[in-house]
Design a protein around this motif. Structure first.
Motif, mmCIF file in Angstrom:
data_model
loop_
_atom_site.group_PDB
_atom_site.id
_atom_site.type_symbol
_atom_site.label_atom_id
_atom_site.label_comp_id
_atom_site.label_asym_id
_atom_site.label_seq_id
_atom_site.Cartn_x
_atom_site.Cartn_y
_atom_site.Cartn_z
ATOM 1 N N GLU A 182 0.759 -1.244 0.037
ATOM 2 C CA GLU A 182 0.083 -0.023 0.050
ATOM 3 C C GLU A 182 0.715 1.297 0.176
ATOM 4 O O GLU A 182 0.530 2.088 -0.798
ATOM 5 C CB GLU A 182 -0.889 0.016 1.354
ATOM 6 C CG GLU A 182 -1.860 1.124 1.387
ATOM 7 C CD GLU A 182 -2.746 1.059 2.254
ATOM 8 O OE1 GLU A 182 -3.484 2.146 2.669
ATOM 9 O OE2 GLU A 182 -2.932 0.097 3.164
ATOM 10 N N THR A 183 1.997 1.227 0.773
ATOM 11 C CA THR A 183 3.032 2.348 0.744
ATOM 12 C C THR A 183 3.570 2.492 -0.495
ATOM 13 O O THR A 183 4.008 3.813 -0.876
ATOM 14 C CB THR A 183 3.831 2.296 2.053
ATOM 15 O OG1 THR A 183 4.698 1.061 1.847
ATOM 16 C CG2 THR A 183 3.152 2.171 3.301
ATOM 17 N N MET A 184 3.582 1.445 -1.491
ATOM 18 C CA MET A 184 4.320 1.626 -2.360
ATOM 19 C C MET A 184 3.559 1.728 -3.838
ATOM 20 O O MET A 184 3.957 1.655 -4.904
ATOM 21 C CB MET A 184 5.366 0.254 -2.695
ATOM 22 C CG MET A 184 6.422 0.270 -1.581
ATOM 23 S SD MET A 184 7.601 1.629 -1.949
ATOM 24 C CE MET A 184 8.479 1.197 -0.498
ATOM 25 N N GLY A 185 2.214 1.769 -3.576
ATOM 26 C CA GLY A 185 1.261 2.352 -4.737
ATOM 27 C C GLY A 185 0.512 1.459 -5.031
ATOM 28 O O GLY A 185 0.056 1.317 -6.072
ATOM 29 N N TYR A 186 0.544 0.055 -4.418
ATOM 30 C CA TYR A 186 -0.338 -0.981 -4.844
ATOM 31 C C TYR A 186 -1.702 -1.436 -4.008
ATOM 32 O O TYR A 186 -1.514 -0.789 -2.912
ATOM 33 C CB TYR A 186 0.421 -2.383 -4.633
ATOM 34 C CG TYR A 186 1.630 -2.479 -5.742
ATOM 35 C CD1 TYR A 186 1.675 -3.148 -6.600
ATOM 36 C CD2 TYR A 186 2.799 -1.713 -5.751
ATOM 37 C CE1 TYR A 186 2.576 -3.347 -7.732
ATOM 38 C CE2 TYR A 186 3.993 -1.754 -6.620
ATOM 39 C CZ TYR A 186 3.922 -2.611 -7.500
ATOM 40 O OH TYR A 186 4.691 -2.775 -8.447
ATOM 41 N N VAL A 187 -2.334 -1.990 -4.777
ATOM 42 C CA VAL A 187 -3.893 -2.328 -3.988
ATOM 43 C C VAL A 187 -3.948 -3.734 -4.037
ATOM 44 O O VAL A 187 -3.427 -4.490 -5.457
ATOM 45 C CB VAL A 187 -5.025 -1.474 -4.422
ATOM 46 C CG1 VAL A 187 -4.927 0.001 -4.105
ATOM 47 C CG2 VAL A 187 -5.147 -1.679 -5.900
ATOM 48 N N LYS A 200 -0.569 -2.188 -9.269
ATOM 49 C CA LYS A 200 0.131 -0.937 -9.139
ATOM 50 C C LYS A 200 -0.805 0.254 -9.473
ATOM 51 O O LYS A 200 -1.047 0.308 -10.750
ATOM 52 C CB LYS A 200 1.288 -0.816 -9.836
ATOM 53 C CG LYS A 200 2.365 0.322 -9.520
ATOM 54 C CD LYS A 200 3.829 0.302 -10.318
ATOM 55 C CE LYS A 200 4.529 1.246 -9.785
ATOM 56 N NZ LYS A 200 6.049 1.233 -10.169
ATOM 57 N N VAL A 201 -1.289 0.998 -8.818
ATOM 58 C CA VAL A 201 -2.225 2.209 -9.127
ATOM 59 C C VAL A 201 -1.589 3.378 -9.098
ATOM 60 O O VAL A 201 -1.997 4.416 -9.856
ATOM 61 C CB VAL A 201 -3.483 2.247 -8.104
ATOM 62 C CG1 VAL A 201 -4.193 1.136 -8.096
ATOM 63 C CG2 VAL A 201 -2.992 2.263 -6.651
ATOM 64 N N PHE A 202 -0.404 3.716 -8.483
ATOM 65 C CA PHE A 202 0.294 4.821 -8.964
ATOM 66 C C PHE A 202 1.927 4.556 -8.624
ATOM 67 O O PHE A 202 2.085 3.537 -7.906
ATOM 68 C CB PHE A 202 -0.142 6.013 -7.797
ATOM 69 C CG PHE A 202 -0.170 5.734 -6.655
ATOM 70 C CD1 PHE A 202 1.067 6.090 -5.796
ATOM 71 C CD2 PHE A 202 -0.959 5.528 -5.817
ATOM 72 C CE1 PHE A 202 1.170 6.091 -4.474
ATOM 73 C CE2 PHE A 202 -1.054 5.221 -4.417
ATOM 74 C CZ PHE A 202 0.100 5.644 -3.797
ATOM 75 N N ASP A 203 2.564 5.352 -9.306
ATOM 76 C CA ASP A 203 4.279 5.401 -9.050
ATOM 77 C C ASP A 203 4.622 6.072 -7.609
ATOM 78 O O ASP A 203 4.327 7.108 -7.399
ATOM 79 C CB ASP A 203 4.876 6.001 -10.195
ATOM 80 C CG ASP A 203 4.888 4.980 -11.371
ATOM 81 O OD1 ASP A 203 5.184 3.651 -11.278
ATOM 82 O OD2 ASP A 203 4.441 5.663 -12.462
#
Length: 205
Positions: A182-187, A200-203
């Motif tokens: 979550e902290t790395m942009g994944y859900v 990966k939803v954002f970089d």
């Protein structure tokens, strides 16, 4: 030809493959064993008209010890299995249009040797593949090994890419991986009893 599988919830893996159609990058499977999940990935790419990709399988075979839940266990990963699976999987992938390579090495050896990408040759061109659209982590299942794999690939991916962890019950998914991802942009895109898919939803890195 039908390659054998040894796990479950393969519909989750298929869904992950379908969802990366428009995401650039290679497909990677760590832990190929008898080739059944690799075949399923290939078949799903064909069904999804998404075979214009590189695909890499990574497995050393050689009867090495196999970490599961921070224990060293022995599984049947023989060189006879290698000699049967690898050439047949090459032909299966090539016949379906993939630029396929099998790396007979541990994940850690792959990371050392190809940190700057994998050279591939196609249409009279040399390309360095250093981004990954989907990775299927089905090799060692101890927390440290899976964490190393996740860190390697999350830094080499685009938005929309997915990481699939198999035998997730052997890892600290809720305690370690969910907060980290979550902290790395994944859900969490999909989760079953055996497999979990992170998208990966954002970089972030």
């Amino acid at each position: 030809m039908k390659f054998e599988t040894d796990s479950e919830e393969y519909h989750i893996l298929q869904n992950a493959v379908r969802n990366i159609k428009n995401v650039p990058g290679a497909i990677v499977e760590i832990g190929t064993r008898k080739g059944g999940s690799a075949q399923l990935i290939i078949d799903t790419l064909v069904e999804n008209d998404d075979t214009n990709r590189a695909m890499f399988c990574i497995d050393p075979y050689g009867d090495i010890l196999f970490p599961l839940a921070d224990q060293k266990l022995y599984f049947n990963y023989t060189n006879d299995m290698r000699n049967e699976v690898v050439p047949n999987l090459y032909k299966y992938a090539y016949d379906r249009g993939l630029n396929f390579q099998f790396f007979l090495m541990e994940d850690t050896e792959f990371f050392k040797r190809f940190a700057d990408g994998v050279p591939i040759y196609d249409n009279k061109q040399k390309m360095i593949v250093d981004k990954y659209a989907m990775v299927f982590l089905d090799g060692p299942h101890d927390n440290v090994s899976v964490l190393d794999e996740v860190y390697f690939f999350m830094k080499r991916s685009y938005q929309g890419s997915v990481i699939v962890i198999d035998d997730a019950y052997a890892c600290s998914i809720d305690g370690m991986f969910n907060p980290l991802m979550e902290t790395m942009g994944y859900v969490v895109a999909e989760r079953g009893g055996s497999k979990v898919v992170y998208k990966k939803v954002f970089d972030k890195i």
